[in-house]
Motif scaffolding. Structure first.
Motif, PDB file in Angstrom:
ATOM      1  N   UNK A  96       0.820  -1.204   0.000  1.00  0.00           N
ATOM      2  CA  UNK A  96       0.000   0.000   0.000  1.00  0.00           C
ATOM      3  C   UNK A  96       0.858   1.259   0.000  1.00  0.00           C
ATOM      4  N   UNK A  97       1.979   1.181   0.776  1.00  0.00           N
ATOM      5  CA  UNK A  97       2.881   2.346   0.786  1.00  0.00           C
ATOM      6  C   UNK A  97       3.442   2.613  -0.610  1.00  0.00           C
ATOM      7  N   UNK A  98       3.764   1.534  -1.337  1.00  0.00           N
ATOM      8  CA  UNK A  98       4.320   1.702  -2.682  1.00  0.00           C
ATOM      9  C   UNK A  98       3.291   2.307  -3.624  1.00  0.00           C
ATOM     10  N   UNK A  99       2.016   1.875  -3.432  1.00  0.00           N
ATOM     11  CA  UNK A  99       0.967   2.412  -4.298  1.00  0.00           C
ATOM     12  C   UNK A  99       0.774   3.914  -4.045  1.00  0.00           C
ATOM     13  N   UNK A 100       0.828   4.304  -2.791  1.00  0.00           N
ATOM     14  CA  UNK A 100       0.693   5.731  -2.463  1.00  0.00           C
ATOM     15  C   UNK A 100       1.879   6.525  -3.012  1.00  0.00           C
ATOM     16  N   UNK A 101       3.052   5.904  -2.861  1.00  0.00           N
ATOM     17  CA  UNK A 101       4.274   6.576  -3.402  1.00  0.00           C
ATOM     18  C   UNK A 101       4.173   6.720  -4.911  1.00  0.00           C
ATOM     19  N   UNK A 102       3.615   5.680  -5.582  1.00  0.00           N
ATOM     20  CA  UNK A 102       3.470   5.760  -7.046  1.00  0.00           C
ATOM     21  C   UNK A 102       2.555   6.899  -7.447  1.00  0.00           C
ATOM     22  N   UNK A 103       1.457   7.073  -6.688  1.00  0.00           N
ATOM     23  CA  UNK A 103       0.527   8.156  -7.027  1.00  0.00           C
ATOM     24  C   UNK A 103       1.209   9.518  -6.878  1.00  0.00           C
ATOM     25  N   UNK A 104       2.023   9.638  -5.794  1.00  0.00           N
ATOM     26  CA  UNK A 104       2.729  10.918  -5.593  1.00  0.00           C
ATOM     27  C   UNK A 104       3.717  11.176  -6.730  1.00  0.00           C
ATOM     28  N   UNK A 105       4.440  10.119  -7.132  1.00  0.00           N
ATOM     29  CA  UNK A 105       5.444  10.292  -8.207  1.00  0.00           C
ATOM     30  C   UNK A 105       4.790  10.624  -9.530  1.00  0.00           C
ATOM     31  N   UNK A 106       3.648  10.017  -9.816  1.00  0.00           N
ATOM     32  CA  UNK A 106       2.951  10.326 -11.083  1.00  0.00           C
ATOM     33  C   UNK A 106       2.495  11.775 -11.095  1.00  0.00           C
ATOM     34  N   UNK A 107       1.990  12.227  -9.939  1.00  0.00           N
ATOM     35  CA  UNK A 107       1.558  13.632  -9.866  1.00  0.00           C
ATOM     36  C   UNK A 107       2.743  14.574 -10.025  1.00  0.00           C
ATOM     37  N   UNK A 108       3.870  14.187  -9.404  1.00  0.00           N
ATOM     38  CA  UNK A 108       5.074  15.043  -9.521  1.00  0.00           C
ATOM     39  C   UNK A 108       5.589  15.068 -10.956  1.00  0.00           C
ATOM     40  N   UNK A 109       5.527  13.918 -11.660  1.00  0.00           N
ATOM     41  CA  UNK A 109       6.020  13.877 -13.052  1.00  0.00           C
ATOM     42  C   UNK A 109       5.175  14.777 -13.954  1.00  0.00           C
ATOM     43  N   UNK A 110       3.867  14.754 -13.743  1.00  0.00           N
ATOM     44  CA  UNK A 110       2.977  15.623 -14.542  1.00  0.00           C
ATOM     45  C   UNK A 110       3.332  17.090 -14.299  1.00  0.00           C
ATOM     46  N   UNK A 111       3.575  17.404 -13.004  1.00  0.00           N
ATOM     47  CA  UNK A 111       3.940  18.793 -12.681  1.00  0.00           C
ATOM     48  C   UNK A 111       5.254  19.191 -13.335  1.00  0.00           C
TER      49      UNK A 111
END
Length: 903
Positions: A483-498
């Motif tokens: 679950x931690x990895x999934x949350x981290x993935x969501x944060x990284x995807x949002x950061x990449x878009x930014x």
């Protein structure tokens, strides 16, 4: 190698010129025909002399109208300074070298051939190699392209000194064939020698020699006996002959005395007759003397003579001669004075005539100068009109530049930065874009790693247990952190878009910054052009004012010249009047001299008669002495005649006829015996000579046999040596051929690499993929689609650029292939843009920049093309004076091509 300094005097279109060259790119710029290429030709001529003139002769380099020329070149090679001086002078219709000196650290080299040889060894290239590698002459930019593969191979092989290996291989081949010919001849000679030895051994030469020597001893004994008897007969003959010879001598003396007695009687008679003839001559001389005296009396009596001498005083010849000599000297002195007067008047007439002619010629010259001054004033008027038009054009150009500058500066009114900050702003944005790209890359990498970890955990959950150990996976670390990895993935995807949005924004701002930076650079360029135009405009105004002043001065000068010409003509007429007066005086003096010469001729005739009278008297006295001498000689001859008659009678009394008869009989007997014994001795001598010849022939054959045996041994050894030498020459020939092939392939590979590197550096057209150079130096260009082209199929500009790239690649190959410091001369390009359009000229500039980047210390470019000026570190301008047709050099800062185009 680096060219440091060039000095010219009376070299082609240069009266005096000095040029110093520095490292970097030097552009020699000027219009066509101004004398740019002459500077390069002077450098080439200084190095190689007449070898640099192609089909021209030495007198072609001397300035028209001059008789001598000088060229001085200073250059540095391997950190060592050298200096060459060459001087030529016209001798008749041909020019000859009067000085050729190369100063080196080790001493001075003198003489054209020695200097050229020293330069060739120093640079490791002769004149042909120089123009094929470092010196691209005008019109020869496509020389290597148009050459056949064989010609290209020879050129490059010579530059790389591979031609020497081929020469050595050919020499080894010629030596091998020569050794083979000699070996075949020696083997044939050896066989012939063996056949000759066998033939001579079959003759039993020693037995033949013994028999011949025995026969020779018998014949010699007989000859000795007959010679002893002949000697006795010879002695008897000589005694009898002596008696007869003495008798003959007595008889001959009696006959000689009779002849001498008769000759004396004849001589006495002839001498008496000569005395009578001399008496007659004496009488004739007396008559002639009387005639001369009479003629002199008549001349002395003439009224014009006036010598105060009695005409009848015939015997006082000394007084007459003295008086005549004094009077003749007086008349000759007077004539000499008149002649001097004539000469002075003639000289004066000649000088005055020349003076009048010079005055007229000067008047014509002054009128011609006045016309020329008026014509120059008219030309200046036309030039002033052209200057006014040029000033209007430059004023218009200046206004256009001001408008364009103002227009570009207006772009910064709404910009986020001020004018002058565009370059720094652009650099900041590039840094910001790079930071965005780096962050985006890091984020993407982390996202990929998290997704991989998530995938691994989900796979384990689906299986329920570990595939390796078989244990349950509910409490596995991979599952606990899923679950931690999934949350981290969501944060990284949002950061990449930014980050992607930020990168896009920075890129847009960077594009606007590019435009502002280009605008800022364009303003700098336009302001530089504007300043240059202002300077040129001011210079043109000053030039036009100077031309107006020169026109006014020329018109005033024309008026002064015409007035001076009129004065010269008036002076010439005054001189003509003085000449006519001198000619009249000349006629008067000639009349006086004619009268004086008549009187002088009469006096000389009297003097001649006086001398003749004295000569006749002396001649008569001489004849009297001769007559007396002949009388004395006849008395002496009569005495000798009496003595010879007494001697003749004494010899006739001594004659003995009986002893003479006995001697004649003895001589006859001895002669008869000698006549018989001579043929016998001759026969025996011929027999002995024949035997001796036979002995000599046998001994000669024995010596020849021994010599043949020695020759067999010597020739056999020679054959062995020649066979060994033949094998060595064959090995050497193969070695040179293999070495040349190996070195050529190495150079071909390196040259192909350098050519592709050089072509890629400057060529912007992406339709070409590579260049191939095979072992026979055939060139092929490959397109991107794989199609092969011959260099001749390229366009004119591409072909010229391709050839320049090939020249530069060869230059690099030579520089890299020399151990230690490369001895390469400057890279010299003479009008390289002849076949290039504007786009290819830009690529040529890139080629020049690339050669400088690769380490070429000195590049010299001669061109009338303005675009090449921008690539120069140093600019030399060449201008030609239209009046004198002489070129001159000026240093200058390289201006922009646009500015030159507007001038």
């Amino acid at each position: 190698m680096r060219v440091d300094f060039l000095r010219l005097r009376n070299f082609k279109c240069y009266a005096e010129a000095e040029l110093g060259l520095e490292n970097g790119v030097t552009v020699v710029h000027g219009v066509n025909g101004s004398g740019k290429s002459t500077l390069l030709e002077a450098v080439f001529f200084a190095l190689y002399g007449s070898k640099a003139l192609d089909d021209r002769t030495l007198d072609d380099v001397i300035t028209t109208g001059e008789e001598e020329t000088e060229v001085e070149l200073a250059f540095t090679h391997a950190n060592t300074s050298y200096r060459i001086e060459r001087a030529l002078k016209l001798r008749g219709d041909r020019a000859a070298t009067t000085k050729c000196v190369l100063e080196t650290p080790d001493g001075t080299v003198e003489g054209a051939r020695d200097v050229r040889r020293e330069v060739t060894e120093l640079l490791r290239m002769d004149a042909d190699a120089f123009v094929n590698c470092a010196y691209v002459r005008q019109g020869e930019v496509n020389k290597l392209i148009h050459a056949s593969p064989r010609e290209r191979q020879d050129m490059i092989d010579d530059l790389l000194q591979l031609g020497a290996l081929e020469e050595y291989r050919e020499r080894a081949s010629e030596a091998r064939l020569g050794v083979k010919d000699v070996l075949d001849k020696q083997q044939g000679a050896l066989e012939k020698l063996r056949e000759q030895i066998e033939s001579k051994e079959e003759k039993n030469l020693h037995e033949r020699l013994n028999g011949l020597e025995s026969r020779r001893a018998d014949v010699t004994e007989k000859i000795d006996r007959f010679e002893s008897q002949r000697e006795a007969a010879q002695e008897t003959l000589e005694n009898a002959t002596d008696v007869l010879e003495r008798h003959e001598e007595t008889r001959e003396e009696i006959e000689s005395l009779e002849t001498e007695i008769e000759e004396l009687r004849t001589t006495i008679s002839e001498t008496e007759r000569e005395r009578e003839e001399l008496l007659e001559e004496i009488q004739n001389l007396g008559t002639e003397r009387e005639d001369a005296l009479e003629e002199r009396r008549e001349l002395l009596a003439e009224p014009d003579v006036d010598l105060e001498i009695d005409p009848d005083a015939d015997e006082n010849t000394e007084e007459i001669s003295s008086t005549l000599e004094n009077r003749i000297d007086e008349f000759e002195a007077e004539d000499e004075a008149l002649r001097d007067d004539l000469e002075e008047i003639r000289v004066e007439i000649n000088e005055r005539s020349n003076e009048a002619e010079q005055l007229r010629e000067r008047a014509v010259e002054l009128e011609t100068e006045a016309e020329a001054a008026e014509a120059d004033a008219e030309e200046l008027a036309e030039t002033i009109a052209d200057d006014e038009s040029a000033i209007e054009k430059r004023e218009s150009t200046l206004a256009e530049l001001e408008d364009e500058i103002d227009e570009i500066r207006e772009q910064f009114a709404d910009a986020p930065i001020d004018f002058g900050d565009a370059t720094a702003h652009h650099a900041e944005l590039e840094d910001e874009r790079e930071a965005c790209r780096s962050s985006l890359a890091d984020t993407s990498a982390k996202l990929d790693a998290v997704e991989a970890s998530i995938g691994e955990g989900e796979e384990l959950l689906e299986q329920g247990k570990c595939p390796e150990c078989g244990q349950p996976v509910e409490d596995s670390p991979h599952v606990d952190v899923l679950e931690e990895r999934r949350a981290e993935r969501d944060d990284l995807e949002a950061k990449r878009v930014e980050l992607e949005d930020d990168l896009e924004s920075v890129t847009e701002r960077l594009e606007r910054a590019d435009a502002l930076r280009d605008a800022e650079r364009r303003v700098d360029e336009l302001e530089t052009n504007r300043d240059n135009v202002r300077q040129l405009l001011e210079e043109k105004r000053e030039t036009m004012a100077d031309r107006r002043d020169r026109r006014e001065t020329g018109l005033e000068r024309a008026d002064e010249l015409e007035a001076t010409a009129e004065t010269k003509r008036a002076d010439a007429e005054d001189v003509d009047e003085a000449v006519e007066a001198s000619r009249a005086r000349l006629g008067e003096i000639n009349g006086e001299r004619a009268e004086l010469r008549t009187r002088l001729e009469t006096l000389r005739t009297i003097a001649t008669l006086t001398d003749r009278i004295d000569d006749l008297e002396r001649d008569a006295e001489g004849l009297r002495d001769q007559r007396e001498n002949k009388a004395e000689l006849n008395e002496e001859r009569r005495t000798r005649l009496s003595e010879k008659r007494d001697r003749k009678r004494g010899l006739e009394d001594e004659f003995d006829s009986t002893r003479i008869e006995e001697a004649r009989q003895e001589r006859s007997n001895a002669q008869a015996y000698l006549e018989k014994v001579a043929p016998k001795l001759e026969e025996l001598g011929e027999t002995r000579e024949g035997i001796q010849n036979a002995i000599g022939a046998v001994e000669q054959e024995l010596e020849e046999l021994e010599a043949l045996r020695e020759d067999v041994d010597r020739v056999a050894d020679r054959c062995d040596d020649l066979q060994s030498l033949y094998d060595e020459a064959e090995t050497l020939q193969a070695t040179y051929g293999d070495l040349r092939a190996e070195l050529r392939q190495r150079n071909v590979d390196t040259l192909e690499r350098l050519l592709n590197e050089t072509f890629d550096l400057v060529y912007q057209n992406d339709s070409y993929a590579a260049i191939d150079l095979d072992g026979e130096y055939r060139l092929t260009v490959y397109q991107k689609d794989g199609e092969a082209l011959e260099p001749e199929q390229l366009s004119g500009g591409e072909r010229a650029l391709f050839n320049l790239s090939l020249r530069c690649a060869i230059y690099r190959l030579l520089a890299e292939g020399v151990e230690g410091s490369a001895p390469m001369p400057p890279l010299i390009l003479d009008e390289p843009t002849v076949f290039l359009d504007s786009g290819h000229v830009t690529q040529l500039v890139s080629l020049i920049e690339s050669m400088r980047t690769l380490g070429v210390e000195q590049i010299v470019v001669v061109s009338h093309d303005d675009e090449l000026v921008g690539a120069a570190d140093d600019l030399v301008r060449v201008e030609k004076d239209a009046t004198s047709n002489r070129s001159r050099l000026e240093r200058g800062e390289p201006p922009e091509a646009a500015l030159l185009a507007s001038d």
